[in-house]
Design a protein around this motif. Structure first.
Motif, PDB file in Angstrom:
ATOM      1  N   VAL A 600       0.844  -1.202   0.000  1.00 41.64           N
ATOM      2  CA  VAL A 600       0.000   0.000   0.000  1.00 41.64           C
ATOM      3  C   VAL A 600       0.873   1.243   0.000  1.00 41.64           C
ATOM      4  O   VAL A 600       0.601   2.229  -0.713  1.00 41.64           O
ATOM      5  CB  VAL A 600      -0.954  -0.010   1.221  1.00 41.64           C
ATOM      6  CG1 VAL A 600      -1.732   1.293   1.299  1.00 41.64           C
ATOM      7  CG2 VAL A 600      -1.904  -1.195   1.145  1.00 41.64           C
ATOM      8  N   ALA A 601       1.955   1.212   0.791  1.00 45.61           N
ATOM      9  CA  ALA A 601       2.842   2.376   0.892  1.00 45.61           C
ATOM     10  C   ALA A 601       3.480   2.718  -0.453  1.00 45.61           C
ATOM     11  O   ALA A 601       3.771   3.889  -0.747  1.00 45.61           O
ATOM     12  CB  ALA A 601       3.928   2.104   1.930  1.00 45.61           C
ATOM     13  N   GLU A 602       3.669   1.692  -1.285  1.00 49.87           N
ATOM     14  CA  GLU A 602       4.296   1.908  -2.599  1.00 49.87           C
ATOM     15  C   GLU A 602       3.297   2.332  -3.672  1.00 49.87           C
ATOM     16  O   GLU A 602       3.692   2.667  -4.798  1.00 49.87           O
ATOM     17  CB  GLU A 602       4.998   0.615  -3.031  1.00 49.87           C
ATOM     18  CG  GLU A 602       6.192   0.263  -2.147  1.00 49.87           C
ATOM     19  CD  GLU A 602       6.731  -1.133  -2.423  1.00 49.87           C
ATOM     20  OE1 GLU A 602       6.144  -1.816  -3.308  1.00 49.87           O
ATOM     21  OE2 GLU A 602       7.704  -1.532  -1.771  1.00 49.87           O
ATOM     22  N   THR A 603       2.011   2.316  -3.357  1.00 51.25           N
ATOM     23  CA  THR A 603       0.979   2.683  -4.329  1.00 51.25           C
ATOM     24  C   THR A 603       1.001   4.186  -4.571  1.00 51.25           C
ATOM     25  O   THR A 603       0.830   4.978  -3.625  1.00 51.25           O
ATOM     26  CB  THR A 603      -0.416   2.242  -3.825  1.00 51.25           C
ATOM     27  OG1 THR A 603      -0.408   0.837  -3.602  1.00 51.25           O
ATOM     28  CG2 THR A 603      -1.497   2.590  -4.837  1.00 51.25           C
ATOM     29  N   GLN A 604       1.190   4.567  -5.800  1.00 53.28           N
ATOM     30  CA  GLN A 604       1.271   5.997  -6.135  1.00 53.28           C
ATOM     31  C   GLN A 604      -0.089   6.580  -6.494  1.00 53.28           C
ATOM     32  O   GLN A 604      -0.324   7.779  -6.288  1.00 53.28           O
ATOM     33  CB  GLN A 604       2.249   6.196  -7.303  1.00 53.28           C
ATOM     34  CG  GLN A 604       3.669   5.764  -6.983  1.00 53.28           C
ATOM     35  CD  GLN A 604       4.237   6.476  -5.769  1.00 53.28           C
ATOM     36  OE1 GLN A 604       4.149   7.712  -5.655  1.00 53.28           O
ATOM     37  NE2 GLN A 604       4.802   5.705  -4.838  1.00 53.28           N
ATOM     38  N   ASP A 605      -0.962   5.746  -7.067  1.00 50.02           N
ATOM     39  CA  ASP A 605      -2.306   6.220  -7.429  1.00 50.02           C
ATOM     40  C   ASP A 605      -3.066   6.545  -6.147  1.00 50.02           C
ATOM     41  O   ASP A 605      -3.355   5.658  -5.333  1.00 50.02           O
ATOM     42  CB  ASP A 605      -3.028   5.130  -8.220  1.00 50.02           C
ATOM     43  CG  ASP A 605      -4.377   5.602  -8.749  1.00 50.02           C
ATOM     44  OD1 ASP A 605      -5.218   6.010  -7.911  1.00 50.02           O
ATOM     45  OD2 ASP A 605      -4.603   5.536  -9.968  1.00 50.02           O
ATOM     46  N   GLU A 606      -3.397   7.814  -5.945  1.00 51.39           N
ATOM     47  CA  GLU A 606      -4.016   8.247  -4.688  1.00 51.39           C
ATOM     48  C   GLU A 606      -5.404   7.650  -4.486  1.00 51.39           C
ATOM     49  O   GLU A 606      -5.823   7.405  -3.358  1.00 51.39           O
ATOM     50  CB  GLU A 606      -4.089   9.781  -4.626  1.00 51.39           C
ATOM     51  CG  GLU A 606      -2.747  10.458  -4.397  1.00 51.39           C
ATOM     52  CD  GLU A 606      -2.067   9.978  -3.117  1.00 51.39           C
ATOM     53  OE1 GLU A 606      -2.760   9.741  -2.102  1.00 51.39           O
ATOM     54  OE2 GLU A 606      -0.830   9.806  -3.139  1.00 51.39           O
ATOM     55  N   ASP A 607      -6.136   7.420  -5.609  1.00 51.00           N
ATOM     56  CA  ASP A 607      -7.470   6.809  -5.473  1.00 51.00           C
ATOM     57  C   ASP A 607      -7.341   5.374  -4.969  1.00 51.00           C
ATOM     58  O   ASP A 607      -8.062   4.944  -4.069  1.00 51.00           O
ATOM     59  CB  ASP A 607      -8.196   6.839  -6.820  1.00 51.00           C
ATOM     60  CG  ASP A 607      -9.603   6.256  -6.708  1.00 51.00           C
ATOM     61  OD1 ASP A 607     -10.378   6.731  -5.849  1.00 51.00           O
ATOM     62  OD2 ASP A 607      -9.919   5.298  -7.459  1.00 51.00           O
ATOM     63  N   GLN A 608      -6.378   4.625  -5.572  1.00 49.54           N
ATOM     64  CA  GLN A 608      -6.150   3.253  -5.107  1.00 49.54           C
ATOM     65  C   GLN A 608      -5.617   3.240  -3.672  1.00 49.54           C
ATOM     66  O   GLN A 608      -5.983   2.383  -2.863  1.00 49.54           O
ATOM     67  CB  GLN A 608      -5.158   2.535  -6.029  1.00 49.54           C
ATOM     68  CG  GLN A 608      -5.821   1.842  -7.197  1.00 49.54           C
ATOM     69  CD  GLN A 608      -4.938   0.735  -7.786  1.00 49.54           C
ATOM     70  OE1 GLN A 608      -3.837   0.486  -7.307  1.00 49.54           O
ATOM     71  NE2 GLN A 608      -5.435   0.097  -8.828  1.00 49.54           N
ATOM     72  N   PHE A 609      -4.726   4.189  -3.369  1.00 54.87           N
ATOM     73  CA  PHE A 609      -4.187   4.277  -1.999  1.00 54.87           C
ATOM     74  C   PHE A 609      -5.320   4.488  -0.997  1.00 54.87           C
ATOM     75  O   PHE A 609      -5.335   3.865   0.074  1.00 54.87           O
ATOM     76  CB  PHE A 609      -3.173   5.424  -1.915  1.00 54.87           C
ATOM     77  CG  PHE A 609      -2.509   5.531  -0.566  1.00 54.87           C
ATOM     78  CD1 PHE A 609      -1.341   4.833  -0.300  1.00 54.87           C
ATOM     79  CD2 PHE A 609      -3.064   6.311   0.447  1.00 54.87           C
ATOM     80  CE1 PHE A 609      -0.726   4.925   0.950  1.00 54.87           C
ATOM     81  CE2 PHE A 609      -2.464   6.405   1.691  1.00 54.87           C
ATOM     82  CZ  PHE A 609      -1.289   5.705   1.940  1.00 54.87           C
ATOM     83  N   LYS A 610      -6.260   5.349  -1.339  1.00 54.21           N
ATOM     84  CA  LYS A 610      -7.400   5.606  -0.450  1.00 54.21           C
ATOM     85  C   LYS A 610      -8.237   4.339  -0.272  1.00 54.21           C
ATOM     86  O   LYS A 610      -8.662   4.003   0.843  1.00 54.21           O
ATOM     87  CB  LYS A 610      -8.256   6.740  -1.020  1.00 54.21           C
ATOM     88  CG  LYS A 610      -9.508   7.072  -0.195  1.00 54.21           C
ATOM     89  CD  LYS A 610     -10.256   8.241  -0.805  1.00 54.21           C
ATOM     90  CE  LYS A 610     -11.593   8.479  -0.121  1.00 54.21           C
ATOM     91  NZ  LYS A 610     -11.468   8.787   1.314  1.00 54.21           N
ATOM     92  N   GLN A 611      -8.481   3.623  -1.387  1.00 55.30           N
ATOM     93  CA  GLN A 611      -9.275   2.397  -1.300  1.00 55.30           C
ATOM     94  C   GLN A 611      -8.576   1.337  -0.445  1.00 55.30           C
ATOM     95  O   GLN A 611      -9.208   0.657   0.361  1.00 55.30           O
ATOM     96  CB  GLN A 611      -9.538   1.852  -2.709  1.00 55.30           C
ATOM     97  CG  GLN A 611     -10.523   2.691  -3.506  1.00 55.30           C
ATOM     98  CD  GLN A 611     -10.778   2.118  -4.888  1.00 55.30           C
ATOM     99  OE1 GLN A 611     -10.880   0.913  -5.045  1.00 55.30           O
ATOM    100  NE2 GLN A 611     -10.871   2.996  -5.884  1.00 55.30           N
TER     101      GLN A 611
END
Length: 648
Positions: A600-611
């Motif tokens: 999750v910490a490596e996820t750059q897409d903010e929408d995916q990070f929020k989900q």
């Protein structure tokens, strides 16, 4: 009241119909207890008249010699138990003999298994004295006139135990109640007078009211002499049959303890409690000094079905100078000890004492204090002496005893010693760990008693909050009873050690965390400060704060309650009783060393990070609280993320 001779037919309450069928089909292997139950009821009726006559001596109607009489008619195959006690009116006889006025009836019948031995024990716990008559009788007739009522205001109740009973007005010259048992063909042994005498001696010797039977008639015999004029047989004077007491008729609690057998104590318990099983233990004590009283206190072996009804009348039988005053005198025993049975006999209370007078009476308070300490001492002694026997007590009454710390501040520490819990050191849900045992096993440097409260033992045992405690070998108490959250809100320390929930924020293991561990924790917090800020922004409005977790080793995240907020278990408890629950936001802790959190910490897409943040939060909420406010949204988010992973 209807005129003499007019019959009214009534249907039994549904529960009575079911119970009668069990009785009629001979659930009891020990059938003779029917006589014990009916004699006990008759003795109670005499006690109640004696008390009422303190205010109105006219109720004695010129006959203050109270007794119970038993007679058998072998020719007609009947047994009659008569008393000259308080008697019953028309309305009382319909209410008392047509219904079971106890809560928990549905629970009672749901537990019946069809096994006669087990079911008879259940019936004993339920307390159904009068209906035991149908064990040996296929028809029962009750004739009763209330003390002070006119002779034409008597009533006759009759039933064959088939779902109906009849009631009609009759003439009856004497006050009190006659119960006529029309014995079944295969129960003729109970029409034998010597058989009845032996049963009374066995079960009812301790009753303070005289139990009488007719002595045999004696025919006159002339004197006989031998050839030398010596008398070889003296003359015997003719004597008609007459009523004689066949029991000691002495109040058992007034006798010396050394003169009372265990069997007598057991039978007396069954008399005062209408339980069919022997008690677990008892204490007979005479107190002298500023306040003088005698107490005979019993701990039952099985819990009654209405034990959790705090509103139901409970308490001890109260006697003043050996005169019965009232049943269920709750002023002498706190509510959390409502399972205690027995009696008190005081020399310091007035004979005309009422419940209102008892409420604020200094003598009452002194006796209550003494009896409470006596019971707690009995239980402490049992726990130290016989762990197996104490465990059987705890399994029956433990949840009620857990009400104690909130109710009885003066004895909180002593009650706490009696409590038992499951823990991470045990393999099952059996509650057999005491607080003194826990303290004795505490790790070096441990200064708190740790616990977790959950909806079930399994949920408590598998709580993610326990991970760091398992890693360090620290014992945690597993609390899963509904009352446990209420208990720990009042029992905040024991033996100078604070009770600490592992689901509360700000976990500090004190000296059990070395400097190296604390330094590593601080390094992680600094390293993942940006990730924590992103999660906090993604969950804005849903959480009070987001932190790096130091309590998780295997799970990705958990929610904890802020130190001064209401716990999720207390919120559930309040909601279940209709109380308004204030809305509080949890603290969200993430295990930054978990592979999923790293992803999750490596996820750059903010929408995916929020989900991802919301899914982790929902999973943690589900693990802690057992449910979600919006499970459909959680499923939708999870499905979307799973699809995104498969499309890579």
């Amino acid at each position: 009241m209807s005129e003499t001779g007019q019959k009214q037919t009534h249907g039994f309450q549904t529960e009575v119909k079911q119970l009668l069928q069990l009785m009629i089909h001979s659930l009891y292997s020990n059938k003779e207890i029917f006589l014990r139950e009916l004699v006990s009821n008759a003795a109670d009726a005499s006690d109640k008249l004696r008390f009422k006559a303190l205010q109105n001596a006219d109720l004695f109607e010129g006959d203050a010699n109270l007794r119970v009489r038993i007679s058998a008619d072998a020719e007609n195959n009947t047994v009659t138990i008569s008393d000259n006690g308080i008697g019953m009116t028309h309305d009382e006889i319909v209410a008392h003999l047509g219904t079971i006025a106890k809560s928990g009836t549905a629970d009672f019948f749901s537990k019946l298994s069809g096994d006669q031995a087990k079911d008879s024990q259940l019936i004993g716990q339920f307390g159904v004295g009068f209906y035991s008559a149908f064990i040996v009788a296929d028809k029962v007739t009750v004739r009763s006139r209330a003390a002070g009522a006119a002779s034409n205001e008597a009533v006759e109740w009759s039933s064959e135990g088939e779902g109906e009973f009849t009631v009609q007005a009759i003439e009856k010259s004497g006050r009190g109640t006659d119960i006529i048992l029309h014995l079944k063909e295969d129960e003729k042994e109970y029409a034998d007078e010597w058989r009845l005498r032996s049963i009374v001696t066995k079960y009812s010797d301790h009753i303070s009211v005289a139990v009488e039977m007719l002595s045999p008639e004696v025919e006159a015999v002339a004197e006989e002499k031998d050839d030398e004029g010596n008398v070889v047989r003296p003359a015997i004077e003719a004597k008609p049959a007459q009523w004689e007491a066949i029991n000691k008729a002495t109040a058992l609690w007034t006798r010396e303890k050394a003169d009372i057998s265990d069997e007598e104590y057991n039978e007396f318990y069954k008399h005062v409690s209408h339980d069919f099983a022997d008690p677990l233990l008892w204490e007979h004590n005479k107190v002298e000094g500023k306040t003088e009283y005698t107490s005979l206190l019993y701990i039952p072996s099985k819990a009654p079905f209405d034990m959790y009804n705090r509103e139901k009348q409970h308490g001890l039988k109260l006697y003043v100078q050996r005169v019965f005053i009232m049943d269920d005198a709750e002023q002498f025993m706190p509510t959390y000890l409502r399972f205690v049975k027995g009696l008190l006999d005081s020399n310091d209370l007035p004979l005309n004492v009422s419940r209102e007078i008892l409420q604020d009476n200094k003598v009452t308070q002194a006796i209550r204090k003494g009896c409470t300490k006596r019971v707690l001492k009995m239980l402490e002694k049992l726990g130290n002496k016989d762990a197996e026997k104490y465990q059987s007590f705890w399994d029956e009454f433990g949840q009620v005893l857990k009400e104690g710390p909130a109710e009885d501040m003066a004895n909180k520490e002593q009650i706490a010693k009696l409590l038992r819990f499951s823990s991470t050191e045990t393999d099952s849900a059996v509650q057999n760990v005491s607080l003194p045992q826990y303290v004795e096993r505490m790790k070096d440097g441990q200064d708190k008693i740790y616990y977790v409260v959950a909806d079930s033992f399994e949920a408590a045992k598998n709580s993610p909050h326990l991970e760091v405690f398992r890693k360090k070998g620290i014992e945690v108490l597993l609390l899963a009873d509904r009352i446990d959250e209420w208990l720990v809100s009042h029992l905040t320390e024991f033996d100078g050690k604070q009770l600490q929930s592992v689901t509360r924020g700000g976990l500090d293991l004190g000296e059990m965390d070395d400097a190296e561990t604390k330094e590593a924790q601080e390094k992680l917090e600094q390293e993942f400060d940006d990730v924590i800020s992103r999660v906090k922004a993604a969950l804005e409005g849903k959480v009070k704060d987001v932190k790096v977790s130091h309590r998780l080793t295997d799970s990705p995240a958990c929610i904890v309650t802020d130190e001064h907020d209401m716990s999720s278990q207390m919120a559930k408890l309040m909601a279940s009783v209709g109380q308004e629950v204030p809305e509080t936001l949890p603290i969200f802790e993430v295990n930054v060393e978990h592979e999923l959190v790293k992803h999750v910490a490596e996820t750059q897409d903010e929408d995916q990070f929020k989900q991802w943040s919301e899914v982790l939060f929902d999973q943690a909420t589900l693990a802690e609280r057992g449910s979600l406010k919006d499970p459909a949204s959680y499923v939708a988010r999870l499905n979307k993320l799973m699809l995104s992973l498969t499309n890579r």
